[in-house]
Design a protein around this motif. Structure first.
Motif, PDB file in Angstrom:
ATOM      1  N   PHE A  83      40.233  44.228  13.752  1.00 41.64           N
ATOM      2  CA  PHE A  83      40.517  45.584  14.240  1.00 41.64           C
ATOM      3  C   PHE A  83      41.538  45.527  15.385  1.00 41.64           C
ATOM      4  CE2 PHE A  83      35.906  45.303  13.131  1.00 41.64           C
ATOM      5  CZ  PHE A  83      36.115  45.648  11.814  1.00 41.64           C
ATOM      6  N   PHE A  84      41.364  44.522  16.206  1.00 42.70           N
ATOM      7  CA  PHE A  84      42.266  44.263  17.322  1.00 42.70           C
ATOM      8  C   PHE A  84      43.698  44.101  16.802  1.00 42.70           C
ATOM      9  CE2 PHE A  84      44.176  40.854  19.977  1.00 42.70           C
ATOM     10  CZ  PHE A  84      43.966  41.320  21.266  1.00 42.70           C
ATOM     11  N   GLY A  85      43.852  43.229  15.839  1.00 49.18           N
ATOM     12  CA  GLY A  85      45.184  42.930  15.327  1.00 49.18           C
ATOM     13  C   GLY A  85      45.789  44.087  14.556  1.00 49.18           C
ATOM     14  N   VAL A  86      44.973  44.709  13.732  1.00 48.60           N
ATOM     15  CA  VAL A  86      45.487  45.821  12.933  1.00 48.60           C
ATOM     16  C   VAL A  86      45.976  46.943  13.842  1.00 48.60           C
ATOM     17  CG1 VAL A  86      44.673  47.711  11.498  1.00 48.60           C
ATOM     18  CG2 VAL A  86      44.259  45.377  10.794  1.00 48.60           C
ATOM     19  N   ALA A  87      45.219  47.216  14.894  1.00 46.72           N
ATOM     20  CA  ALA A  87      45.647  48.257  15.835  1.00 46.72           C
ATOM     21  C   ALA A  87      46.955  47.852  16.507  1.00 46.72           C
ATOM     22  CB  ALA A  87      44.566  48.495  16.886  1.00 46.72           C
ATOM     23  N   GLY A  88      47.054  46.573  16.849  1.00 40.18           N
ATOM     24  CA  GLY A  88      48.281  46.098  17.481  1.00 40.18           C
ATOM     25  C   GLY A  88      49.490  46.298  16.573  1.00 40.18           C
ATOM     26  N   TYR A  89      49.342  45.876  15.338  1.00 34.84           N
ATOM     27  CA  TYR A  89      50.444  46.054  14.388  1.00 34.84           C
ATOM     28  C   TYR A  89      50.753  47.539  14.188  1.00 34.84           C
ATOM     29  CZ  TYR A  89      51.159  41.228  12.808  1.00 34.84           C
ATOM     30  OH  TYR A  89      51.502  39.913  12.735  1.00 34.84           O
ATOM     31  N   ALA A  90      49.701  48.354  14.069  1.00 31.74           N
ATOM     32  CA  ALA A  90      49.922  49.777  13.820  1.00 31.74           C
ATOM     33  C   ALA A  90      50.683  50.403  14.985  1.00 31.74           C
ATOM     34  CB  ALA A  90      48.590  50.493  13.608  1.00 31.74           C
ATOM     35  N   VAL A 146      41.621  37.122   5.531  1.00 30.78           N
ATOM     36  CA  VAL A 146      42.498  37.766   4.546  1.00 30.78           C
ATOM     37  C   VAL A 146      43.717  38.332   5.266  1.00 30.78           C
ATOM     38  CG1 VAL A 146      42.753  39.701   2.969  1.00 30.78           C
ATOM     39  CG2 VAL A 146      40.678  38.351   2.913  1.00 30.78           C
ATOM     40  N   LEU A 147      43.470  39.007   6.375  1.00 27.54           N
ATOM     41  CA  LEU A 147      44.591  39.569   7.128  1.00 27.54           C
ATOM     42  C   LEU A 147      45.506  38.466   7.638  1.00 27.54           C
ATOM     43  CD1 LEU A 147      42.688  42.398   8.981  1.00 27.54           C
ATOM     44  CD2 LEU A 147      44.588  42.685   7.400  1.00 27.54           C
ATOM     45  N   HIS A 148      44.894  37.357   8.049  1.00 26.61           N
ATOM     46  CA  HIS A 148      45.691  36.221   8.517  1.00 26.61           C
ATOM     47  C   HIS A 148      46.630  35.764   7.396  1.00 26.61           C
ATOM     48  CE1 HIS A 148      46.748  32.691  10.730  1.00 26.61           C
ATOM     49  NE2 HIS A 148      46.268  31.891   9.819  1.00 26.61           N
ATOM     50  N   THR A 149      46.049  35.548   6.238  1.00 29.42           N
ATOM     51  CA  THR A 149      46.854  35.106   5.095  1.00 29.42           C
ATOM     52  C   THR A 149      47.907  36.141   4.740  1.00 29.42           C
ATOM     53  OG1 THR A 149      44.864  34.076   4.279  1.00 29.42           O
ATOM     54  CG2 THR A 149      46.697  34.236   2.747  1.00 29.42           C
ATOM     55  N   PHE A 150      47.473  37.392   4.707  1.00 26.23           N
ATOM     56  CA  PHE A 150      48.404  38.436   4.285  1.00 26.23           C
ATOM     57  C   PHE A 150      49.552  38.593   5.272  1.00 26.23           C
ATOM     58  CE2 PHE A 150      49.988  42.743   4.269  1.00 26.23           C
ATOM     59  CZ  PHE A 150      50.379  42.848   2.949  1.00 26.23           C
ATOM     60  N   ILE A 267      53.032  40.633  18.653  1.00 22.62           N
ATOM     61  CA  ILE A 267      51.772  40.257  18.026  1.00 22.62           C
ATOM     62  C   ILE A 267      52.086  39.432  16.797  1.00 22.62           C
ATOM     63  CG2 ILE A 267      51.652  42.391  16.641  1.00 22.62           C
ATOM     64  CD1 ILE A 267      48.527  42.145  17.139  1.00 22.62           C
ATOM     65  N   ASP A 268      51.271  38.450  16.506  1.00 20.93           N
ATOM     66  CA  ASP A 268      51.525  37.659  15.300  1.00 20.93           C
ATOM     67  C   ASP A 268      50.215  37.371  14.576  1.00 20.93           C
ATOM     68  OD1 ASP A 268      50.260  35.493  16.425  1.00 20.93           O
ATOM     69  OD2 ASP A 268      52.067  34.344  16.792  1.00 20.93           O
ATOM     70  N   PRO A 269      50.309  36.834  13.353  1.00 18.44           N
ATOM     71  CA  PRO A 269      49.093  36.701  12.537  1.00 18.44           C
ATOM     72  C   PRO A 269      48.048  35.765  13.134  1.00 18.44           C
ATOM     73  CG  PRO A 269      51.048  36.449  11.178  1.00 18.44           C
ATOM     74  CD  PRO A 269      51.506  36.441  12.600  1.00 18.44           C
ATOM     75  N   SER A 270      48.432  34.933  14.106  1.00 18.95           N
ATOM     76  CA  SER A 270      47.432  34.007  14.640  1.00 18.95           C
ATOM     77  C   SER A 270      46.287  34.765  15.314  1.00 18.95           C
ATOM     78  CB  SER A 270      48.079  33.037  15.629  1.00 18.95           C
ATOM     79  OG  SER A 270      48.459  33.725  16.791  1.00 18.95           O
ATOM     80  N   GLU A 271      46.518  36.051  15.630  1.00 19.97           N
ATOM     81  CA  GLU A 271      45.411  36.847  16.175  1.00 19.97           C
ATOM     82  C   GLU A 271      44.267  36.971  15.173  1.00 19.97           C
ATOM     83  OE1 GLU A 271      45.325  37.430  19.189  1.00 19.97           O
ATOM     84  OE2 GLU A 271      47.433  36.915  19.532  1.00 19.97           O
ATOM     85  N   PHE A 272      44.552  36.772  13.894  1.00 15.43           N
ATOM     86  CA  PHE A 272      43.517  36.898  12.862  1.00 15.43           C
ATOM     87  C   PHE A 272      42.912  35.548  12.476  1.00 15.43           C
ATOM     88  CE2 PHE A 272      46.538  40.418  11.717  1.00 15.43           C
ATOM     89  CZ  PHE A 272      45.714  41.465  12.056  1.00 15.43           C
TER      90      PHE A 272
END
Ligand SMILES: Nc1ncnc2c1ncn2[C@@H]1O[C@H](COP(=O)(O)OP(=O)(O)OP(=O)(O)O)[C@@H](O)[C@H]1O
Ligand SMILES: Nc1ncnc2c1ncn2[C@@H]1O[C@H](COP(=O)(O)OP(=O)(O)OP(=O)(O)O)[C@@H](O)[C@H]1O
Ligand SMILES: NC(N)=O
Ligand SMILES: [Mg+2]
Ligand SMILES: [Mg+2]
Lengths: 364, 263, 296, 259, 395
Positions: A83-90, A146-150, A267-272
């Motif tokens: 949720f943290f990462g998705v909000a950041g990206y959004a 999954v989000l990390h991979t995606f 922000i980068d995928p490593s957050e996931f």
């Protein structure tokens, strides 16, 4: 606690009760003192110190989002970072595309909304689908992975939403600062201002959650944590309680994600990744998952240590600390701090022991 | 067969049992009765070795299995570096003489816990097999015998024990203990939750086991009928200590028995 | 031509299946049997792989080096169990934090002692060629055979032997198991040792195919967790079924859309599987078996 | 087996809708199968408002299963449940509870880590305003003889006190129908008598209907208005305790000879 | 924000500090370690020779653990708390792009030393490594000539790999060759069975490989297992992660890599450098291409400081932009003032079936791409990265 509703009692009233650690005057004094110290911190140590501390408070908020659902409703989410990462990206997508105060404001709203929605969807999917216990933990972890991979494979130029390139492993760069306003009129929160906004959000969240946890809903959460089947037999819709709690936790994690991305403008995928996903669990375990203040303190201290400790033995030290703390203090440090204070008091033959208090704020 | 001297047991700092003296001769059927929470289960668990003794001795079949008397414990210095290393490695044992529950089981104690502690995720058959593994060599009592006593268990042999009804679980727990051929059978409220006709059967069956196999039986009960029909002799326990011993005659008097079951 | 593409798929399936099963086996035993979520699982594999590689470079023939890898990991597991893990039984969530800490320590100590990489062992057996294609014999046929042998061994051990029944009983109700003559302490230790040995075996078997770096364990973690969840509570049946299902999904989608699509579908399958089968594949299987048994 | 016993009275309304004038709960052809095992076999069971009914029967007869169907813990394979004039077959457990069905499980399931007071608050806040909590808590503690234990952690209570606390919690919801699964199993004679009195008082004073599962036939005798005997998932017979006790078939399948 | 402690003139605490943020753990530790070591070597040499402008050089060098998040925090720390006078940081292009906004904000003099995809045109950033244009520009035409025009590209799935892929397409176009397929593989992937099958299905004349990091090394092992004997062209293998030494032959057979430096290079300056390096770090496993770039760029910075007579970053940048020439281990090379890139001596390193290396075709190649797009930092201070896709229509 006292019979006559003094001003103090009326102020404290909504924020305390048997469900929270720390209901004594001593606790509130340290709470106010801690907050005050944090508030003057930038004045004492300068804007840069405040700016670099800001991110630890953001982690504190992320930790709180987990402590709330885990400590009080028994749901261990290993995927708060989702949720943290998705909000950041959004936030990044919206505010990069609409580079204005309006854009940033919309970005904040969108970021939190997207995180909330994702948490609600996932919560609905899990709790109304009968997924429970450790399987919730692992599903949430898998969602983060999954989000990390995606997100990791969105490097190609086809993965741009308007102006905002998702960036894959590179992450999303050039995310604007936090701002509130409309068009060209508004306030921007960078540097020390970011710190103050984060501090404000954090204190408000802790107070708000303390009130919530001691409300009727809070009792229902605690009852659900203790024995779900039983609680259902008292007419509580435990499925909904879990769903609502999880969603609130997701929204808070989302809020911390927005604060995070506006802090580093990146922000980068490593957050996931699994290591990032484990951190909130560790803060809450060490700090005491039933203590918001304890969790915040643990987040700040652990993250600070990780950056501060350099040299090849740093990770060995951090890892060993985790092992030792959990073995020695299964409920985390916060409950023990209260015990220790009481013990010292009693030995000193002072006044009768009050209920355990939480740890003091740690002011980095 | 079993001799308990001066036994004391506590949970943490709360003393539960004190000064308990109980003797059971080979081949006897002895009951223990008492109100709720007086320490009956605690006593049985201490005999089985599931709880540590704070004081006293237990002798089983001529061997000391517990010696927590002061004389015994002062020798064994649990402090010091050795003790702490043992604690850290989880290899520490209680002070004095201590034979673990598993070893007591192998030496011939059989135990039927209160509340049907069957292994819920194992099948009925596997639960019985657990009992059997104690005494692989001399299997006087076999699956067939258990099935004869409790036909439902054969019918349900591949069902998970956790999904049996309450009474079925109790039967399984008894069958599982019997199949291990214990010399001393410890039962904690075997009639709880079992239908009256089967309570009568169980009472009869236990007598039969005692008669045919010579198994010594020590049981805890609240059920008046079971106490009266099964016990040859009975201890009454109250507030953590033995307060009376009833012989066969007094057992037949309803008043004498209910005194220890009621206030 | 199509036959060759099918063969591609088949070999990829064997490869994925072996990887998932072997990555999972140790974790599944320790989680399913003991209720410990071992976030250091990858580091157990690391120990196995490093011990194998080092023994090989020290002059042992590969099979013996692999045995050394398994032995080293087993000892490693036993030491950890005696010092730390045995305090965590029944503390599922704490076990995660502690093992995460252990994982950090092991990775970093490995780095301090051995540096950032070891010279790698070459993969034996070469490749199988068919038409224009070829596939590594070791990664497909050999490892899949090892995976199946491991599964059969575990199945027999945990369902057909006294040891297995006792181990399962101990996990469910330690006190009662003890009163049935089981030395539960030793049972925990042996079960943990078996889990460790399996992780060590995985490390040993993959040592000739992967880069020897202190972080190599992380590469196994995701598949392992996913498969444990999809497999469900009864690990002995669950692991092969999960390995089969996920291996197939991974192979098909990797074949169709590349690595990324394969991984994403693997994870999505896991999520859907958990939702549809809250008790995992074995839950479903048990329901069916029950129906079938009763219907007779 | 006898699924419809002539002694089961049904009003025409019941036959139509399953809802009689005084009937608080009625099941129609209620069935539960586990695989091929039929644990509840087309049961038509009715109970009147304010009635105290005991459910007895051999181990494995399906008593607990039946109760779980009524509370929504288990989903029926077939059949319907009517309660207070409406069908509740598909309602979730908590919705049934909100409508006035309350249950006490077989194993004591209070919240062991909470204090007695906090335990009581859980049901209390469903039905009371916060301002009333203290007053009502005191009342309940008093009525169930739990006053001294108010701030005790529930797990430290004795078995009997835990049973009383659990009944108190269930009663706090002011239900119209209480379901109890073996409420006195493992209790001493004295405590059994206390519970029996308590149930009778509640039944008389608060006009609550009860379905009680119990193997202790003496206890059943002291409390029951009527007794239903389940056997192999179906209703075997129904009647007063004396009728049931004297039934030779009931003796054969359940009571044994010595009663 | 951009006011706090930017001016790192070393006066405040009497010490001159430079930042060296290189990975010693995580995915890129294998290449980062050697970069860090070579920087320390250069600093020690400077200090032994009496420091720079008479000042001893101190180094701020925590381990960023291959974690971009950490890089950002440490970069802020280096600039704001440590007041570094120059910064060397990062292996991967992703890292560089993660910290460049901070570097830009703080107007920090920054050296990026990894070989990379090219295109960074940034006023305070100096790219010391060879670019794709320089590396692939040397090796791809050579391969087309030697083996044929049918190319299959596999590359790490991030900006470096994606842009390198564009360069392969671009170079194929220029040389009348054809890219049959492209696969972008997530960092960390270890299983290449399907990739190998896909390559076999297309049957190319050679494979262009821009794989990166520990995990991707597995590809070469698996290539050997399956007997995939297609020759390979690369910008990333051997010179960085010494795969030719870590893997059993013949895993790297017929691997061709475009490099400016490898420790096997038998020129005198190269060998002198190698000797000095192993004297200081006898246990180091390898001395890689990037390490050489760190090494010469530290010396180049020191020369610029000496020439400018101050540590003031703006003046040092101005001095660097005056056009420097350095005697690097790879040979004498020049800094191009307009683009902040180096002209490099590019060789094609070739591994045979025993992993013996030979070097062919030394070329001296300028950073032409940035000239073509019109990057001239001396007149127009930009902070951009250009990609070939944006610039050339044909790909
Ligand atoms: N784990 C424990 N920790 C602390 N106190 C306990 C524990 N288990 C039992 N007790 C207390 O010890 C006392 C004796 O308990 P025990 O179970 O031996 O009683 P009992 O005679 O078997 O009762 P019952 O007839 O209800 O089975 C009780 O007061 C009980 O509350
Ligand atoms: N989840 C389940 N799966 C399979 N069989 C089950 C399940 N639950 C109950 N059963 C079976 O259904 C039957 C009825 O069980 P139930 O628990 O209702 O009996 P009961 O009448 O309450 O018996 P007791 O008086 O012994 O408690 C039993 O044979 C039991 O084994
Ligand atoms: N520059 C690179 N290899 O990322
Ligand atoms: Mg008891
Ligand atoms: Mg029942």
């Amino acid at each position: 606690m006292s019979e006559k509703p003094s001003l103090e009692a009326r102020l404290r009233g909504p924020f305390e009760g048997p469900n929270t650690i720390g209901n004594s005057r001593r606790f509130w004094l340290s709470f106010v003192l801690g907050t005050a110290l944090l508030a003057v911190y930038p004045v004492l140590f300068g804007a840069y110190a405040a700016e670099s501390t800001s991110v630890y408070l953001v982690y504190g908020l992320l930790g709180v989002s987990l402590a709330f659902i885990w400590g009080f409703c028994g749901i261990l989410s290993f995927g708060q970072v989702a949720f943290f990462g998705v909000a950041g990206y959004a936030f990044g997508i919206v505010s990069i595309n609409l580079a204005s105060y309006t854009g940033a404001t919309l970005g904040v709203l969108t970021g939190v909304a997207v995180a909330t929605l994702l948490a609600a969807l996932l919560g609905y999917f899990m709790f109304y689908g009968g997924v429970r216990d450790v399987y919730v933990t692992i599903i949430t972890l898998v969602v983060a992975l999954v989000l990390h991979t995606f997100m990791g494979q969105t490097a190609g130029s086809q993965w741009a939403i308007g102006e905002a390139a998702l960036g894959g492993f590179n992450g999303m760069v050039g995310v604007p600062d936090l701002a509130i306003g409309f068009g060209t009129a508004g306030l921007e929160f960078a540097g020390a201002m970011h710190y103050y906004v984060t501090l404000l959000v954090l204190v408000a969240t802790v107070l708000g959650l303390r009130a919530l946890v001691n409300s009727q809903f809070g009792y229902a959460m605690v009852a659900t944590r203790e024995d779900e089947a039983r609680t259902e037999m008292f007419g509580y819709n435990t499925t909904f309680i879990k769903f609502a709690t999880f969603t609130i936790g997701g929204a808070l994690a989302g809020l911390s994600g927005v604060l995070f991305v506006t802090w580093g403008n990146y922000i980068d995928p490593s957050e996931f990744a699994i290591t990032a996903a484990a951190m909130p669990v560790i803060w809450a375990s060490i700090g005491g998952r039933e203590s918001f203040v304890g969790t915040i303190a643990a987040a700040v201290v652990i993250q600070r240590i990780q950056i501060g400790l350099t040299g090849e033995w740093a990770l060995v030290v951090v890892g060993s600390l985790l092992v030792i703390v959990i073995l020695a203090m299964p409920d985390g440090i916060a409950p023990r701090v209260g015990d220790a204070v009481d013990y010292l008091r009693n030995r000193g033959g002072g006044e009768p022991a009050e209920p355990p208090t939480a740890t003091e704020e740690v002011s980095d | 067969m079993l001799e308990i001297d001066d036994l004391a047991v506590s949970y943490g700092k709360t003393p539960i049992l004190r000064d308990v003296d109980v003797t059971v001769e080979e081949g006897e059927i002895v009951g223990i009765m008492g109100k709720n929470g007086v320490g009956k289960t605690t006593l049985v668990k201490a005999i089985m070795g599931l709880l540590e003794a704070a004081d006293g001795r237990i002798v089983f079949d001529g061997d000391v299995v517990v010696d927590a008397t002061e004389a015994a414990t002062t020798d064994a210095d649990r402090g010091g570096l050795g003790g702490r290393i043992a604690d850290a490695l989880g290899t520490s044992t209680p002070a004095g003489t201590w034979v673990g529950a598993d070893e007591r089981a192998r030496r011939g104690m059989g135990y039927i816990p209160q509340g049907r502690d069957v292994f819920p995720e194992l099948t009925v058959r596997e639960n019985l097999r657990m009992g059997e593994t104690i005494n692989e060599d001399d299997s006087d009592f076999r699956y067939d015998d258990v099935y004869e006593y409790f036909p439902i268990l054969e019918e349900r042999s591949t069902q998970k024990a956790g999904t049996l009804s309450g009474g079925q679980q109790q039967m399984l727990a008894i069958g599982r203990a019997l199949i291990g051929n214990p010399d001393l059978l410890l039962l904690d409220e075997p009639s709880e939750g079992v239908q009256p006709s089967i309570v009568q059967d169980i009472t009869r069956d236990l007598e039969r086991v005692n008669r045919d196999l010579g198994t010594t039986i020590l049981f805890v009960e609240q059920n008046l009928h079971v106490v009266q029909n099964l016990a040859e002799r009975c201890y009454a326990i109250d507030k953590g200590t033995i307060v009376d011993e009833l012989d066969a005659d007094r057992l037949q008097s309803r008043e004498a028995v209910t005194e220890y079951l009621a206030v | 031509m199509a036959i060759y593409e099918l063969l591609n798929l088949g070999f990829q399936f064997l490869d994925s299946f072996a990887f998932i099963v072997l990555a999972t086996a140790g974790l599944a035993i320790i989680f399913g049997m003991m209720g410990i979520i071992n976030l250091a699982h990858g580091e157990f594999i690391l120990v196995g792989a490093y011990a194998t590689t080092l023994s090989f470079h020290a002059g042992l023939p590969l099979p013996l080096a692999m045995v050394a890898g398994v032995v080293a990991t087993t000892i490693f597991g036993i030491v950890l169990e005696r010092t730390i893990i045995h305090r965590l039984y029944g503390r599922l969530l704490d076990s995660m934090v502690v093992t995460f800490g252990i994982s950090l320590v092991v990775i970093q100590l490995t780095r301090i002692v051995f540096g950032n990489s070891l010279e790698q062992i070459g993969t034996p057996f070469g490749g199988i060629s068919y038409g224009p294609y070829s596939y590594s014999t070791y990664r497909s046929v050999v490892l899949a055979t090892c995976a199946i042998a491991t599964l059969v061994g575990l199945y027999v051990l945990f369902t057909r032997t006294d040891f297995g029944v006792r181990a399962r009983a101990t996990i469910q109700d330690e006190e009662t198991a003890r009163s049935m003559g089981v030395d539960t302490d030793r049972m925990y230790l042996s079960t943990f040792a078996i889990g460790s040995a399996l992780a060590g075996l995985t490390g040993a078997l993959y040592a000739p195919t992967i880069t020897m770096s202190p972080e190599l364990g992380t590469g196994f973690l995701v598949e392992a967790f996913v498969a444990v969840v999809v497999g469900g509570p009864s690990v002995i049946l669950g692991t092969p079924l999960a390995g089969g299902l996920l291996g197939l999904v991974d192979a098909v989608f990797t074949n169709l859309g590349g690595q990324f699509i394969g991984t994403v579908f693997l994870l999505l399958t896991a999520i859907v599987a958990i939702r549809v089968l809250p008790d995992g594949i074995t839950g479903l299987l048990e329901d069916l078996r029950e129906k079938w048994r009763r219907a007779e | 087996m006898a699924t419809s016993d002539p002694t089961v009275k049904e009003s025409p309304a019941v036959a139509e809708t399953g809802v009689g004038t005084d009937t608080i709960l009625q099941t129609r052809d209620l069935r539960k199968q586990f695989g091929g095992l039929t644990a509840t076999d087309d049961v038509d069971f009715g109970i009147e408002e304010g009635e105290l009914r005991c459910l007895i029967g051999p181990n494995g007869a399906g008593k607990s299963t039946f109760l779980k169907l009524l509370t929504g813990r288990l989903e029926p394979t077939a059949g319907t449940i009517y309660y207070d004039g409406e069908e509740i077959t598909d309602l979730a457990s908590h919705e049934r509870v909100s409508r006035g069905i309350s249950i006490k499980f077989q194993v004591p399931s209070i919240y062991p880590d909470l204090s007695v007071r906090e335990n009581l608050r859980i049901p209390l806040q469903r039905v009371e305003q916060p301002s009333e909590f203290d007053r009502r808590t005191a009342e309940i503690l008093d009525r169930f003889h739990l006053a001294e234990t108010a701030d005790e952690t529930a797990s430290n209570l004795s078995h009997g006190q835990q049973q009383r606390l659990e009944i108190a919690m269930a009663m706090t919801l002011e239900p119209k129908l209480m379901l109890l699964d073996e409420p006195v199993a493992g209790l001493s004679v004295e405590e059994t008598r206390e519970i029996a009195e308590l149930l009778r008082t509640i039944n008389d004073e608060d006009d609550v209907a009860f379905i009680v599962i119990e193997h202790d036939i003496d206890f059943v005798e002291t409390i029951a208005d009527r007794v239903t005997v389940l056997h192999q998932g179906a209703i075997f017979t129904e009647g007063t305790i004396d009728e049931v006790r004297d039934d030779p078939d009931v003796k054969r399948i359940y009571l044994g000879e010595e009663q | 924000l951009s006011e706090g402690g930017v001016v790192g003139d070393g006066d405040d605490d009497g010490a001159v500090t430079i930042g060296v943020l290189e990975d010693r753990s995580g995915e890129f530790a294998l290449v980062g370690e050697s970069k860090w070591q070579a920087s320390l070597l250069a600093i020690e040499e400077l200090n032994e020779a009496g420091g720079v402008l008479g000042e001893e050089i101190e180094v701020y060098d925590p381990d960023p653990q291959s974690d971009n998040q950490r890089y950002q925090e440490l970069t802020r720390e280096a600039i704001n708390s440590e007041n570094v006078d120059a910064l060397w940081a990062g292996y991967s292009s992703a890292t560089r792009e993660a910290i460049r906004p901070i570097v830009n904000d703080e107007e920090q003099l920054y050296f990026y030393t990894t070989q990379y995809e090219g295109g960074v045109c940034d006023r305070t950033t100096f790219a010391m490594g060879a670019t794709a244009r320089q590396q692939l520009g040397a090796v791809i035409p050579y391969m087309i000539e030697e083996y044929g025009p049918r190319i299959y590209t596999i590359a790490a799935d991030y900006n470096f790999g994606q842009i390198s892929g564009q360069w392969v397409r671009m170079l194929a176009e220029e040389n009348d060759a054809e890219v049959l397929g492209e696969e972008y593989i997530p960092l960390g992937e270890t299983d290449f069975g399907s990739t190998i099958n896909n390559i076999q299905g297309e049957d190319p004349d050679f494979v262009a490989s821009m794989l990166v990091g520990d995990a991707h090394t597995n590809f070469y092992q698996q290539r050997a297992d399956t007997g995939l004997d297609v020759p390979m062209a690369s910008s990333t293998t051997m010179a960085q992660g010494y795969e030719h030494l870590r893997l059993d032959p013949p895993a790297l057979e017929d691997m061709y890599v475009g490099v400016n430096f490898m420790e096997e290079l038998e020129t005198d300056p190269a060998q002198a450098f190698v000797d000095d390096f192993y004297e200081m770090f006898p246990d180091a496993p390898y001395l890689n291409q990037e390490a050489q770039n760190n090494y010469f760029s530290v010396h180049m910075w020191a020369e610029a400081v000496e020439a400018a007579g101050t540590f003031d970053q703006e003046e040092v940048i101005a001095e660097l932009e005056s056009g420097m020439e350095v005697d690097a281990p790879e040979g004498t090379i020049e800094l191009d003032p307009a683009t902040h890139h180096m002209t490099h001596h590019m060789r094609i390193g070739h591994a045979d079936e025993n992993h013996e290396l030979t070097f062919d075709e030394e070329q001296y190649i300028e950073p032409t791409f940035l000239h073509e797009v019109g990057c001239d930092l001396t007149s127009e201070p930009e902070q951009t990265q250009y990609t070939p896709e944006e610039f050339y229509d044909e790909i």
